[in-house]
Structures are given as C-alpha cells and as structure tokens.
Motif scaffolding. Structure first.
Motif, PDB file in Angstrom:
ATOM      1  N   LEU A 258      86.566  16.752  18.995  1.00 16.70           N
ATOM      2  CA  LEU A 258      85.392  17.033  19.671  1.00 16.70           C
ATOM      3  C   LEU A 258      84.422  15.740  20.267  1.00 16.70           C
ATOM      4  O   LEU A 258      83.908  15.872  21.295  1.00 16.70           O
ATOM      5  CB  LEU A 258      84.351  17.654  18.625  1.00 16.70           C
ATOM      6  CG  LEU A 258      84.725  19.310  18.171  1.00 16.70           C
ATOM      7  CD1 LEU A 258      83.865  19.865  17.086  1.00 16.70           C
ATOM      8  CD2 LEU A 258      84.882  20.054  19.263  1.00 16.70           C
ATOM      9  N   PHE A 259      84.746  14.574  19.535  1.00 11.02           N
ATOM     10  CA  PHE A 259      84.093  13.378  19.824  1.00 11.02           C
ATOM     11  C   PHE A 259      84.829  13.044  21.136  1.00 11.02           C
ATOM     12  O   PHE A 259      84.058  12.623  22.180  1.00 11.02           O
ATOM     13  CB  PHE A 259      84.645  12.267  19.058  1.00 11.02           C
ATOM     14  CG  PHE A 259      83.887  12.484  17.505  1.00 11.02           C
ATOM     15  CD1 PHE A 259      82.591  13.175  17.605  1.00 11.02           C
ATOM     16  CD2 PHE A 259      84.333  11.619  16.429  1.00 11.02           C
ATOM     17  CE1 PHE A 259      81.967  13.173  16.370  1.00 11.02           C
ATOM     18  CE2 PHE A 259      83.589  11.935  15.073  1.00 11.02           C
ATOM     19  CZ  PHE A 259      82.365  12.512  15.110  1.00 11.02           C
ATOM     20  N   GLY A 260      86.189  13.288  21.447  1.00  9.27           N
ATOM     21  CA  GLY A 260      86.832  12.959  22.736  1.00  9.27           C
ATOM     22  C   GLY A 260      86.113  13.895  23.784  1.00  9.27           C
ATOM     23  O   GLY A 260      86.107  13.284  24.716  1.00  9.27           O
ATOM     24  N   LEU A 261      86.256  15.058  23.625  1.00  7.82           N
ATOM     25  CA  LEU A 261      85.715  16.031  24.558  1.00  7.82           C
ATOM     26  C   LEU A 261      84.238  15.716  24.835  1.00  7.82           C
ATOM     27  O   LEU A 261      83.861  15.619  26.154  1.00  7.82           O
ATOM     28  CB  LEU A 261      85.802  17.418  24.189  1.00  7.82           C
ATOM     29  CG  LEU A 261      87.344  18.048  24.017  1.00  7.82           C
ATOM     30  CD1 LEU A 261      87.070  19.322  22.919  1.00  7.82           C
ATOM     31  CD2 LEU A 261      88.080  18.322  25.303  1.00  7.82           C
ATOM     32  N   GLY A 262      83.350  15.324  24.054  1.00 12.33           N
ATOM     33  CA  GLY A 262      82.010  15.033  24.170  1.00 12.33           C
ATOM     34  C   GLY A 262      81.782  13.658  24.832  1.00 12.33           C
ATOM     35  O   GLY A 262      80.880  13.630  25.992  1.00 12.33           O
ATOM     36  N   THR A 263      82.812  12.775  24.852  1.00 11.16           N
ATOM     37  CA  THR A 263      82.718  11.461  25.665  1.00 11.16           C
ATOM     38  C   THR A 263      82.922  11.551  26.875  1.00 11.16           C
ATOM     39  O   THR A 263      82.580  10.955  27.920  1.00 11.16           O
ATOM     40  CB  THR A 263      83.569  10.523  24.915  1.00 11.16           C
ATOM     41  OG1 THR A 263      83.224  10.230  23.558  1.00 11.16           O
ATOM     42  CG2 THR A 263      83.431   9.217  25.444  1.00 11.16           C
ATOM     43  N   TRP A 266      81.266  15.122  32.328  1.00 12.13           N
ATOM     44  CA  TRP A 266      81.542  15.749  33.447  1.00 12.13           C
ATOM     45  C   TRP A 266      83.033  15.401  33.951  1.00 12.13           C
ATOM     46  O   TRP A 266      83.917  16.180  34.510  1.00 12.13           O
ATOM     47  CB  TRP A 266      80.538  16.099  34.543  1.00 12.13           C
ATOM     48  CG  TRP A 266      79.382  16.699  34.272  1.00 12.13           C
ATOM     49  CD1 TRP A 266      78.302  16.669  33.724  1.00 12.13           C
ATOM     50  CD2 TRP A 266      79.575  18.327  34.528  1.00 12.13           C
ATOM     51  NE1 TRP A 266      77.456  17.604  33.583  1.00 12.13           N
ATOM     52  CE2 TRP A 266      78.237  18.749  34.089  1.00 12.13           C
ATOM     53  CE3 TRP A 266      80.272  19.270  34.881  1.00 12.13           C
ATOM     54  CZ2 TRP A 266      77.837  20.073  34.137  1.00 12.13           C
ATOM     55  CZ3 TRP A 266      80.150  20.670  35.112  1.00 12.13           C
ATOM     56  CH2 TRP A 266      78.666  20.976  34.917  1.00 12.13           C
ATOM     57  N   TRP A 267      83.183  13.861  34.442  1.00  9.93           N
ATOM     58  CA  TRP A 267      84.201  13.532  34.945  1.00  9.93           C
ATOM     59  C   TRP A 267      85.148  12.616  34.177  1.00  9.93           C
ATOM     60  O   TRP A 267      86.027  12.272  34.911  1.00  9.93           O
ATOM     61  CB  TRP A 267      83.516  12.741  36.302  1.00  9.93           C
ATOM     62  CG  TRP A 267      82.767  13.724  37.255  1.00  9.93           C
ATOM     63  CD1 TRP A 267      81.472  13.515  37.393  1.00  9.93           C
ATOM     64  CD2 TRP A 267      83.315  14.365  37.990  1.00  9.93           C
ATOM     65  NE1 TRP A 267      80.908  14.613  38.367  1.00  9.93           N
ATOM     66  CE2 TRP A 267      82.198  15.110  38.873  1.00  9.93           C
ATOM     67  CE3 TRP A 267      84.703  15.052  38.553  1.00  9.93           C
ATOM     68  CZ2 TRP A 267      82.416  15.956  39.662  1.00  9.93           C
ATOM     69  CZ3 TRP A 267      84.666  15.911  39.360  1.00  9.93           C
ATOM     70  CH2 TRP A 267      83.640  16.447  40.126  1.00  9.93           C
ATOM     71  N   GLY A 268      84.607  12.498  33.079  1.00 12.88           N
ATOM     72  CA  GLY A 268      85.690  11.638  32.078  1.00 12.88           C
ATOM     73  C   GLY A 268      85.536  10.176  32.200  1.00 12.88           C
ATOM     74  O   GLY A 268      84.732   9.542  33.186  1.00 12.88           O
ATOM     75  N   VAL A 269      86.248   9.661  31.392  1.00 16.80           N
ATOM     76  CA  VAL A 269      86.058   8.053  31.479  1.00 16.80           C
ATOM     77  C   VAL A 269      86.969   7.429  32.235  1.00 16.80           C
ATOM     78  O   VAL A 269      87.222   6.007  32.227  1.00 16.80           O
ATOM     79  CB  VAL A 269      86.165   7.415  29.912  1.00 16.80           C
ATOM     80  CG1 VAL A 269      85.045   8.105  28.969  1.00 16.80           C
ATOM     81  CG2 VAL A 269      87.401   7.773  29.377  1.00 16.80           C
ATOM     82  N   GLU A 296      89.424  11.731  29.325  1.00 17.76           N
ATOM     83  CA  GLU A 296      89.771  11.064  30.503  1.00 17.76           C
ATOM     84  C   GLU A 296      89.426  11.433  31.596  1.00 17.76           C
ATOM     85  O   GLU A 296      89.099  10.969  32.622  1.00 17.76           O
ATOM     86  CB  GLU A 296      91.127  10.560  30.467  1.00 17.76           C
ATOM     87  CG  GLU A 296      91.578   9.679  29.152  1.00 17.76           C
ATOM     88  CD  GLU A 296      92.851   8.950  29.006  1.00 17.76           C
ATOM     89  OE1 GLU A 296      93.288   7.979  28.156  1.00 17.76           O
ATOM     90  OE2 GLU A 296      93.751   9.338  30.140  1.00 17.76           O
ATOM     91  N   LEU A 297      89.561  12.873  31.853  1.00 15.00           N
ATOM     92  CA  LEU A 297      89.490  13.551  33.008  1.00 15.00           C
ATOM     93  C   LEU A 297      88.076  14.299  32.977  1.00 15.00           C
ATOM     94  O   LEU A 297      87.697  15.144  33.801  1.00 15.00           O
ATOM     95  CB  LEU A 297      90.530  14.495  33.518  1.00 15.00           C
ATOM     96  CG  LEU A 297      91.832  13.678  33.622  1.00 15.00           C
ATOM     97  CD1 LEU A 297      93.020  14.468  34.054  1.00 15.00           C
ATOM     98  CD2 LEU A 297      91.817  12.623  34.748  1.00 15.00           C
ATOM     99  N   THR A 302      89.577  19.519  32.339  1.00 22.48           N
ATOM    100  CA  THR A 302      89.894  20.564  31.351  1.00 22.48           C
ATOM    101  C   THR A 302      89.939  21.887  31.969  1.00 22.48           C
ATOM    102  O   THR A 302      90.821  22.975  32.009  1.00 22.48           O
ATOM    103  CB  THR A 302      88.940  20.624  30.078  1.00 22.48           C
ATOM    104  OG1 THR A 302      87.633  20.586  30.203  1.00 22.48           O
ATOM    105  CG2 THR A 302      89.175  19.596  29.486  1.00 22.48           C
ATOM    106  N   LEU A 303      89.054  22.093  32.990  1.00 22.54           N
ATOM    107  CA  LEU A 303      88.779  23.462  33.504  1.00 22.54           C
ATOM    108  C   LEU A 303      89.916  23.632  34.582  1.00 22.54           C
ATOM    109  O   LEU A 303      90.311  24.858  34.769  1.00 22.54           O
ATOM    110  CB  LEU A 303      87.420  23.516  34.352  1.00 22.54           C
ATOM    111  CG  LEU A 303      86.199  23.709  33.416  1.00 22.54           C
ATOM    112  CD1 LEU A 303      84.843  23.745  34.197  1.00 22.54           C
ATOM    113  CD2 LEU A 303      86.224  25.023  32.626  1.00 22.54           C
TER     114      LEU A 303
END
Length: 422
Positions: A258-263, A266-269, A296-297, A302-303
């Motif tokens: 969840l931390f990774g998804l929250g970080t 919208w467009w990732g790191v 990352e994306l 993810t969508l």
C-alpha cells in the motif's frame, strides 16, 4: 454565431463517429488475433522492464549482479515464444490426443512434491527441485493440463451432458483430485485459480445452478477448514483485514504494498525509481510486482495493466462465442478464466482487497514455471482466433492473393528473360 445547441450536436456527432470507427475496427475478421498478439506482447515487454527494475536490489544482494534475474526472465520469454508459436500451429486432433498424457504428467509432478524432491517455500510445499538451482512449480503446468483435459472430456460428451452422471464423471473427480493435491501442498492461491477455471468450464457447458452451489459449498468448506487450521494462513487472513495491526510481522508485506501504491500517485515516480524494492517489499519482482508498477507508473500504469487483462478476457469471450467447435469454445473459456482469475486475485491481494494468495501476475511476474504454460496457452488462443469463420476466410483470401502475386511475379520474370534472350 455558434449556439450551445450547435456545439452539443457537433460533440454528439464526433462521439457517434468515434463509436462507429471503434465498431468497425472490432468487426474486422482478424481483430481477435491482433488483440491477443498485441496485448500479450505489451504485457511481456512491460514484464521484462518491471522485473529488471523490481529485482535489481534482490539480484545484486543474491547474485552480485543487478541484471541476473532480469536476464533469466528474458531467457524464459525467449524459450516461451517458440513454444507459443508451436501452439499456434498445432492441429486440434493432435492437441486433443495429448490431453490425457498432459494431465497424467501434471498429476505425477504434483505427487512428487510430497516426496524428498519437494521443496517448501513460505509454508507451501509446491515446488519441485530438478537439480542444482533449478526448480519448477508443477501446479502451473497443472492449470494448462486441467483446462485442455476438461475441455476435451466435456466436448466428447456434449450430447450426453443433460444427464448429471456424464456431466460429473470423469471431469469433476479428475479436477477434484488435482485440487486436492494442490490443497495438500497448502497452496490456497493456486487452488482458487484452479477452482475458478473448473467453474468456468462447467458454466460454459450449461451446468444447472444446484450443481454449481453444491460444488462451491464443498470446496468453500474445505478451504475454510484449511485456513482456520493453519496459524500461517490465519496470520495472512488477519493481516489482510488490517495490515497495520501487526505491521512489523504478518502485515509488513501488505502494508508496504500500500505504501508503494500510495507513493506512485497518478503518474508514478518513474521506471527504476521505486523505493519499496530496496528491501522493503518482499517478493517485489514476483507476487507483488503490481505494487512496483503502481509506484513507478502510478495509477495510470496500474489501470493500463488492468485494461490489458480485461481486453484478453473480452477477446476470449469473443472467440468462444464465434467458434463452431465445442472443444475450442471450452478450451478458450478455460484459458481466459484461468489467466483472468489469476490476474485479478494477484491484483486484489496487492491492493488489499483480497488476502495474500502468493500467486504471480501472468506474463509480468518473474519466473519460468508460470511463464511457459501461460505462453503456450496464449499460443492456443491465437490458433483458436485464427479459426474463427471470418478470420479463416480472410486468411484464405490473403493466402490466395499472395499465391497469385507470386505467380504473377514469376510470369513477369520469365517474360523479361525471354525478352532479354530475344
């Protein structure tokens, strides 16, 4: 002067034109074929890129080289693509002749996991040591074998399926035996996927609802019993309900997912910039690679991945509805049910919507045991798509045009040669 009504009419016309163009594309005879090949290729390419990113830390720590796992994944893809190509060319009669041997081999491999050759990882004895560092997960091959065997058995009994004995025997006992072996390995995630594909096959052949309810009830009671009698599974179940209640122990993986998804937002790191892969998120390159994709994306990434799996499901339903052969219809439905169910269970666990099942994301997660059967199954889907009546006619016409073009070219060369001699 342009009015709001004129603007609305223009917008409606553009939407109508766009929908008409989309329908035109979907109605083309080779659309199913192109979508399967295109989506599968995109998922494979994304998988290689994300395995390279997500495995870099673990690969460096384990092997002293950040690229070892990514190169292995590339090797599995390189081995699987020729296998998929062979599947596209297999005659149906030959494929069906191998369904029983495939199931027997899968059954033997599952049994071998209960011998000293079996290897227990994370509480599940579902791996088989082949020698040295090489291991395989027989349950992945069992998915493919069960789909094809079930499709063959039910297709042969098509005219007898209104009698419950023919509907049940031998498919349900055979599937139950495979499920029992997988549950004996304590691999509930794979058992859930196998159960899903069995339900899909039974649904497609028109199983009455009462049999569905009975089958679901029996398997549900068995899974519940296995879950509550295992301290390891109970910890996983409780961590799914509230991963932060035992954050430093059973909830660690779910929380860091969840931390990774929250970080990611919208467009990732950005690809390669995940923080969770640096030892924080266990199994970042396998079962939880979807969390790294989200980091990352971003949500958009993810969508897009979810959309690609839903596209595969749509194409499978399209092929199954258009085919004239019962075996093809059942095999297509079973393959799509297997891949879609596995993808949704994996994503659900990563998103915290389902308990952690410990199964990979098809075509994307690291590993050859899942990659090779999945690519072979997708090769079969391509073959089935090419057998759609409209697709077959289009391919025949294309072959005839190519033959005519080659004949015309040969005639021109002969005419030119005679002219030169004269």
């Amino acid at each position: 002067m342009t009015t709001a009504e004129d603007t609305g009419d223009a917008g409606a016309e553009r939407r109508s034109s766009w929908l008409a163009d989309l329908r035109g594309l979907l109605d083309r005879p080779l659309t199913s074929y192109h979508l399967i090949v295109g989506v599968s290729g995109l998922l494979l390419a994304l998988g290689i890129a994300m395995v390279l990113s997500a495995s870099s830390y673990d690969s460096l720590e384990t092997y002293g080289n950040s690229y070892t796992m990514a190169l292995r994944q590339l090797m599995w893809v390189a081995a699987g693509i020729p296998l998929a190509f062979v599947a596209t060319r297999l005659p149906l009669r030959l494929l069906r002749a191998f369904t029983y041997p495939m199931l027997i081999v899968a059954f033997v491999l599952l049994v071998l996991t209960f011998t000293p050759l079996g290897v227990e990882i994370n509480g599940n004895r579902n791996w088989l040591r082949l020698g040295g560092p090489f291991m395989m997960q027989p349950s992945e091959a069992a998915k493919l074998a069960l789909v094809l065997w079930g499709a063959d058995v039910l297709a042969r009994k098509e005219k007898l399926l209104q009698h419950w004995k023919h509907l049940v025997i031998p498919f349900v006992p055979g599937a139950g035996l495979v499920l029992a072996l997988v549950l004996g390995q304590r691999d509930l995630g794979t058992a859930l996927v196998l159960f899903s594909l069995v339900l899909v096959l039974l649904f497609v052949v028109g199983t009455p609802l009462r049999y569905f309810a009975m089958f679901v009830g029996v398997v549900g009671l068995l899974v519940t019993y296995l879950a509550i009698t295992s301290a390891y599974r109970m910890r996983r179940l409780m961590s799914f309900m509230d991963p932060f209640a035992d954050y430093s122990n059973s909830g660690w993986q779910a929380a860091h997912s969840l931390f990774g998804l929250g970080t990611g937002g919208w467009w990732g790191v950005g690809i390669g910039n995940s923080r969770e892969k640096w030892g924080w998120l266990p199994e970042a390159h396998t079962d939880f690679i979807y969390a790294v994709i989200g980091e990352e994306l971003g949500l958009v990434g993810t969508l897009v991945v979810l959309g690609m799996f839903l596209t595969l499901a749509y194409v499978g339903i399209r092929v199954a509805l258009r085919t004239e052969d019962t075996f093809t219809r059942l095999a297509t439905a079973g393959i799509v049910g297997w891949i879609t169910a596995q993808a949704l269970v994996n994503m659900g666990a990563v998103l915290g919507l389902l308990p952690i099942a410990g199964i990979p994301l098809p075509l994307v997660s690291y590993g050859g045991s899942a990659m090779l059967p999945t690519l072979f199954a997708l090769g079969l889907l391509v073959s089935f798509a090419r057998r759609e009546p409209a697709a077959r006619a289009a391919l025949d016409e294309r072959s005839a045009n190519r033959a005519a073009s080659r004949a015309a070219a040969r005639a021109r060369r002969k005419s030119s040669a005679r002219h030169d001699e004269g």
